[in-house]
Motif scaffolding. Structure first.
Motif, PDB file in Angstrom:
ATOM      1  N   TYR A   1       0.819  -1.218   0.000  1.00  0.00           N
ATOM      2  CA  TYR A   1       0.000   0.000   0.000  1.00  0.00           C
ATOM      3  C   TYR A   1       0.851   1.267   0.000  1.00  0.00           C
ATOM      4  O   TYR A   1       0.344   2.359   0.175  1.00  0.00           O
ATOM      5  N   MET A   2       2.145   1.114  -0.223  1.00  0.00           N
ATOM      6  CA  MET A   2       3.078   2.228  -0.125  1.00  0.00           C
ATOM      7  C   MET A   2       3.122   3.054  -1.414  1.00  0.00           C
ATOM      8  O   MET A   2       3.395   2.527  -2.481  1.00  0.00           O
ATOM      9  N   PRO A   3       2.882   4.356  -1.299  1.00  0.00           N
ATOM     10  CA  PRO A   3       2.969   5.210  -2.490  1.00  0.00           C
ATOM     11  C   PRO A   3       4.418   5.346  -2.972  1.00  0.00           C
ATOM     12  O   PRO A   3       5.352   5.231  -2.168  1.00  0.00           O
ATOM     13  N   PRO A   4       4.593   5.588  -4.258  1.00  0.00           N
ATOM     14  CA  PRO A   4       5.954   5.666  -4.812  1.00  0.00           C
ATOM     15  C   PRO A   4       6.849   6.690  -4.118  1.00  0.00           C
ATOM     16  O   PRO A   4       8.024   6.418  -3.887  1.00  0.00           O
ATOM     17  N   GLU A   5       6.294   7.844  -3.783  1.00  0.00           N
ATOM     18  CA  GLU A   5       7.122   8.873  -3.153  1.00  0.00           C
ATOM     19  C   GLU A   5       7.637   8.404  -1.789  1.00  0.00           C
ATOM     20  O   GLU A   5       8.786   8.661  -1.429  1.00  0.00           O
ATOM     21  N   GLN A   6       6.828   7.691  -1.052  1.00  0.00           N
ATOM     22  CA  GLN A   6       7.258   7.164   0.239  1.00  0.00           C
ATOM     23  C   GLN A   6       8.295   6.055   0.032  1.00  0.00           C
ATOM     24  O   GLN A   6       9.286   5.981   0.755  1.00  0.00           O
ATOM     25  N   ALA A   7       8.077   5.213  -0.972  1.00  0.00           N
ATOM     26  CA  ALA A   7       9.019   4.131  -1.277  1.00  0.00           C
ATOM     27  C   ALA A   7      10.392   4.672  -1.652  1.00  0.00           C
ATOM     28  O   ALA A   7      11.405   4.015  -1.426  1.00  0.00           O
ATOM     29  N   GLN A   8      10.415   5.884  -2.208  1.00  0.00           N
ATOM     30  CA  GLN A   8      11.672   6.502  -2.617  1.00  0.00           C
ATOM     31  C   GLN A   8      12.266   7.383  -1.521  1.00  0.00           C
ATOM     32  O   GLN A   8      13.271   8.048  -1.747  1.00  0.00           O
TER      33      GLN A   8
END
Length: 148
Positions: free
Chosen positions: A45-52
């Motif tokens: 459920y992790m958004p790309p910006e958080q993953a980065q």
């Protein structure tokens, strides 16, 4: 936002979001608890910006809610990878299958709402929760009218 943190009250049907553990820890920045660039959360459920490791905002929650909606209506996660790391990479790099390709019963306008929620670029997502609510209400109203 993830299904495990959602509770529907049986008495009223109200949805409650529970478990703000990461939010509490994130508030501790500068106190040794977390730092800029630290990644925390559930990969599915992790958004790309958080993953980065980039800053997250309310549009990140809209992304996560979009993943929940995808799962509810298609019966599958958009990035069914084998490992958490592969899932995080998919969140950043891959385009999900359209919900209707997984479940043809998903209405086209609902699919459009879900796909907008899970845009990689936060600027392409709904910019407010109110706008998302309005879009979902319009889909619901159309479905109710067509069922009548």
């Amino acid at each position: 936002v993830k299904p495990q943190n959602m509770l529907i009250l049986p008495e009223t049907g109200e949805l409650k979001i529970m478990d703000f553990g990461i939010a509490r820890v994130s508030d501790m920045k500068g106190r040794g608890m977390t730092t800029v660039g630290m990644v925390m959360g559930t990969p599915d459920y992790m958004p790309p910006e958080q993953a980065q490791g980039r800053p997250a905002d309310f549009r990140s929650d809209i992304y996560s809610l979009g993943i929940v909606l995808y799962e509810i209506f298609s019966g599958a996660l958009p990035f069914p990878e084998d490992t958490p790391v592969a899932t995080i990479i998919a969140q950043v790099q891959k385009t999900p299958a359209r919900p209707r390709s997984v479940n043809p019963a998903v209405p086209a306008d609902l699919e459009a709402v879900i796909l907008r929620c899970i845009e990689k670029d936060p600027a392409k997502r709904y910019q407010t929760v109110g706008a998302l609510k309005d879009a979902l209400s319009a889909v619901s109203a159309r479905l109710e009218a067509s069922a009548a």
